[in-house]
Design an enzyme around this catalytic site. Structure first.
Site, PDB file in Angstrom:
ATOM      1  N   THR A 182      74.088  15.483 -76.565  1.00  0.00           N
ATOM      2  CA  THR A 182      73.516  16.738 -76.060  1.00  0.00           C
ATOM      3  C   THR A 182      72.445  16.464 -75.010  1.00  0.00           C
ATOM      4  OG1 THR A 182      73.924  17.849 -78.125  1.00  0.00           O
ATOM      5  CG2 THR A 182      72.043  18.644 -76.886  1.00  0.00           C
ATOM      6  N   GLY A 212      76.503  25.010 -83.254  1.00  0.00           N
ATOM      7  CA  GLY A 212      75.401  24.170 -83.723  1.00  0.00           C
ATOM      8  C   GLY A 212      74.061  24.804 -83.397  1.00  0.00           C
ATOM      9  N   ASP A 213      73.048  23.980 -83.380  1.00  0.00           N
ATOM     10  CA  ASP A 213      71.689  24.468 -83.125  1.00  0.00           C
ATOM     11  C   ASP A 213      71.401  24.695 -81.644  1.00  0.00           C
ATOM     12  OD1 ASP A 213      72.020  21.607 -82.890  1.00  0.00           O
ATOM     13  OD2 ASP A 213      69.874  21.533 -82.454  1.00  0.00           O
ATOM     14  N   THR A 233      68.087  17.595 -80.470  1.00  0.00           N
ATOM     15  CA  THR A 233      69.440  17.050 -80.505  1.00  0.00           C
ATOM     16  C   THR A 233      69.634  16.383 -81.857  1.00  0.00           C
ATOM     17  OG1 THR A 233      70.970  15.445 -79.530  1.00  0.00           O
ATOM     18  CG2 THR A 233      68.639  14.916 -79.353  1.00  0.00           C
ATOM     19  N   GLY A 234      70.856  16.422 -82.344  1.00  0.00           N
ATOM     20  CA  GLY A 234      71.101  15.801 -83.642  1.00  0.00           C
ATOM     21  C   GLY A 234      72.065  16.630 -84.455  1.00  0.00           C
TER      22      GLY A 234
HETATM   23  N1  ASP Z   1      72.859  19.313 -81.933  1.00  0.00           N
HETATM   24  C1  ASP Z   1      74.209  19.316 -81.429  1.00  0.00           C
HETATM   25  C2  ASP Z   1      75.072  20.147 -82.355  1.00  0.00           C
HETATM   26  O1  ASP Z   1      74.907  20.059 -83.553  1.00  0.00           O
HETATM   27  C3  ASP Z   1      74.800  17.955 -81.302  1.00  0.00           C
HETATM   28  C4  ASP Z   1      73.914  16.925 -80.652  1.00  0.00           C
HETATM   29  O2  ASP Z   1      72.754  17.138 -80.423  1.00  0.00           O
HETATM   30  O3  ASP Z   1      74.422  15.858 -80.324  1.00  0.00           O
HETATM   31  O4  ASP Z   1      75.943  20.818 -81.886  1.00  0.00           O
END
Ligand code: ASP
Length: 314
Positions: A182, A212-213, A233-234
């Site tokens: 992300t 997602g978030d 991100t995560g």
């Molecule tokens: N946070 C993002 C999601 O869950 C993914 C990411 O940050 O890599 O969609």
């Protein structure tokens, strides 16, 4: 040297340059798995993205800086956003993005879009040109077309690397796949206004219209002039459940915590304690910056008001 000269020297060495903009390209892979060539590419793309945003910040303002830096990373195939987005379980690319302005608390977001070339620009258009905050799927795409944003054939988002990742995911049917990346940006303008934005392809193998978030204001993105600008991100499910970005903001705004302590509390303590992981870039109106992660690195870059750019992956 006279006393005044000495004082000037002490002051100029002790005053820390303030951070005016930071970006991230997501959490990464374990250090030993990152080839020298990929490391070089990440470093140079992060640097180019932040320089593009920073040049715009000086000319036309914070929101443009966020959009430009994120667009740069969306167009680069190495980040999990725009061109380099990961694949869903059924082999498609569904993109999410959001943007927010800390002075007015205006925000815009798009989710699960498949043909908008630059979702961050669509998020901005939702904020500025619609009476809504969050548009998803087909409706968001119709809106983006109506406001004149570039649409592409879904095949534009196909990349070899992400296609391989979904093949591996199908083969293993593993519970979670950590291929991420992300992108996000936080900006402080010369008038003390904060801005934040985030854009992603989501998590490899996501199913059933999962969001997602990243497009959720308060989870993956938040900006508040009385607190902080955050882009996360995560593992998005945890960022949503912990209302991560808004929680970091609240700890700074209402509890008077530093950006580092507030980010530590949410990203290094609360989310990992529940079994999640990830990272965030956080900036306050004094130019204090934290880029922290509980994961395999956080690809990031920041620039101070003297124009000095730093890039770090771990
Ligand atoms: N946070 C993002 C999601 O869950 C993914 C990411 O940050 O890599 O969609």
């Amino acid at each position: 040297m006279g006393l005044l000269g000495f004082l000037f020297l002490v002051l100029s060495f002790s005053s820390e340059a303030k951070v005016v903009m930071a970006i991230h390209g997501g959490t990464g892979v374990p250090k030993k798995e990152l080839s020298a060539d990929m490391e070089k590419q990440y470093r140079s793309e992060l640097e180019a993205a932040i320089r593009a945003g920073y040049a715009r910040l000086k000319k036309s303002g914070g929101l443009d800086a966020v959009e430009i830096a994120i667009r740069y990373m969306e167009d680069s195939p190495i980040f999990n956003a725009g061109k380099g987005a990961v694949f869903t379980w059924d082999g498609r690319n569904e993109l999410d993005a959001s943007i927010m302005e800390g002075k007015t608390k205006k925000a815009g977001a798009v989710g699960a879009v498949t043909v908008i070339k630059n979702p961050i620009s669509a998020a901005r258009a939702v904020m500025e040109k619609s009476e809504h905050v969050f548009l998803v799927g087909r409706g968001a795409e119709v809106f983006a077309t109506q406001v004149g944003l570039e649409v592409v054939d879904p095949s534009y988002f196909w990349t070899e690397r992400r296609w391989k990742a979904i093949q591996e995911r199908w083969a293993k049917a593993a519970k979670e796949n950590k291929v991420r990346g992300t992108v996000g940006a936080v900006v402080l303008d010369s008038e003390g206004n904060l801005f934040a934005g985030t854009s992603t392809g989501g998590m490899t193998g996501k199913k059933f219209g999962r969001l997602g978030d990243s497009p959720v204001i308060g989870a993956g993105t938040y900006a508040d002039n009385d607190g902080v600008a955050v882009s996360g991100t995560g593992w998005g499910e945890f960022f949503i459940r912990f209302n991560a970005a808004a929680s970091i903001n609240a700890l700074v705004k209402y509890k008077g915590m530093s950006v580092t302590d507030a980010t530590t509390q949410v990203i290094l303590k609360q989310i990992p304690a529940a079994g999640g992981d990830g990272g965030a870039i956080v900036l306050d109106k004094k130019g204090n910056f934290a880029g922290l992660y509980h994961d395999d690195g956080l690809y990031r870059a920041w620039v101070t008001d003297d124009g000095k750019v730093e890039v770090a992956l771990y």
